[in-house]
Write a protein that holds these residues in place. Sequence first.
Motif, PDB file in Angstrom:
ATOM      1  N   ASP A   1      13.854  28.558 -15.275  1.00 29.10           N
ATOM      2  CA  ASP A   1      13.193  28.501 -16.753  1.00 29.10           C
ATOM      3  C   ASP A   1      12.109  27.551 -16.322  1.00 29.10           C
TER       4      ASP A   1
ATOM      5  N   TYR B   1       9.088  24.828 -18.019  1.00 33.15           N
ATOM      6  CA  TYR B   1       9.060  24.047 -19.242  1.00 33.15           C
ATOM      7  C   TYR B   1       7.704  24.102 -20.033  1.00 33.15           C
TER       8      TYR B   1
ATOM      9  N   SER C   1      12.489  24.038 -22.113  1.00 36.63           N
ATOM     10  CA  SER C   1      12.309  25.296 -21.347  1.00 36.63           C
ATOM     11  C   SER C   1      11.658  26.188 -22.336  1.00 36.63           C
TER      12      SER C   1
ATOM     13  N   THR D   1      12.026  29.368 -22.464  1.00 41.62           N
ATOM     14  CA  THR D   1      13.176  30.159 -23.253  1.00 41.62           C
ATOM     15  C   THR D   1      13.743  29.255 -24.701  1.00 41.62           C
TER      16      THR D   1
ATOM     17  N   ALA E   1      15.135  35.191 -22.594  1.00 42.92           N
ATOM     18  CA  ALA E   1      15.656  34.587 -21.353  1.00 42.92           C
ATOM     19  C   ALA E   1      15.133  34.711 -20.017  1.00 42.92           C
ATOM     20  N   SER E   2      15.148  33.881 -18.989  1.00 47.56           N
ATOM     21  CA  SER E   2      14.339  33.850 -17.704  1.00 47.56           C
ATOM     22  C   SER E   2      15.563  34.415 -16.977  1.00 47.56           C
TER      23      SER E   2
END
Length: 327
Positions: free
Chosen positions: A133, A135, A213, A215, A297-298
């Motif tokens: 992820d 930032y 992050s 996400t 989500a990564s």
Amino acid sequence: MGVPDEAKPWAAPMFDRRFLLAAGSAAMLSACSGRGTRRPDVDFIIPYAPGGGFDSYVRTVLPVFQKQLGVQVHPDNIDGAAGARAANALYRGKRDGSVISIVNIPGTMILQQQGGLPFDLAQLTWLANMGRDSYGLAVAASSPIKTIDDLRALGRKRVVQYPCVGPAGAGYSATKIGSHLLGIPANVISGYKGTNDYIVAVMRGDGDAAVASLTALQAFRDAGSIRVLCTFESKGSLPGVPDATMLGQPDLADIVQLRPIAGPPGLPADIKAAYSKALVTALRDPLVTAWAQKKHASLAPDDAEETVKLLQQQAKFVARWKDLIAA
């Protein structure tokens, strides 16, 4: 008691040699074991309480991973001591595939750097990485701060206040390093239990800005609760939001959250290979990728070999910023 500097995994050459030695030992154990019995059920350790990002990742992939292995896999939330309790439980686990854990990187590396772990992370058997992820830096939607230049202007008047997790958390290091690179004087108000908590604190006005992050930030951005001033990506994913390249700070892109999965030291080679394959396959399953897309989500799964390379990169990154993180 902490681990001596020369034994720590952020000394990349030592990390390389220890990984090779661990892999060789695992192969010898595998050759001598003569296993033909059914694999045991698996406890999948999550180093935080239920409901957080790490918990969500594991519980989403768990049913598909379980199907791939053909055994029962049980989530095991072991919260406390900034992830040290979970890390120690993993380290002491049986070398039979019955215990694995997701690990917070660079958070756990920083924890060891600060003397919070009694063992070397390079001793663990690294199986896969769930994803990475990037930032971003955000303020409340109601904030008068509209741009990074506005935040810099505030920093020329006073120190900028950043709510955050404790010093062993990945968000803490991301905040200190990111603010430093952006030229913004920062005071980190640590102690928040999780990322969502400190983002909400900024929304309440308990601080000026948050580094988290993308996400984690995305859901709040979609709800109109925050404004993302910049991302720490080389190539930004948010239209109209400046990235590391546009800001002239390419080093920001090195600030990432990894979610690798590990087994105890000395996990036999055949178990390591089977678990790595099952995890990567599960992470590419359509049900899992659909969840990731919905939740922003990564997911970019890496196998065991690629995971170790990523850890070596993070080790160098943590070593580079050791003094700033500790300050």
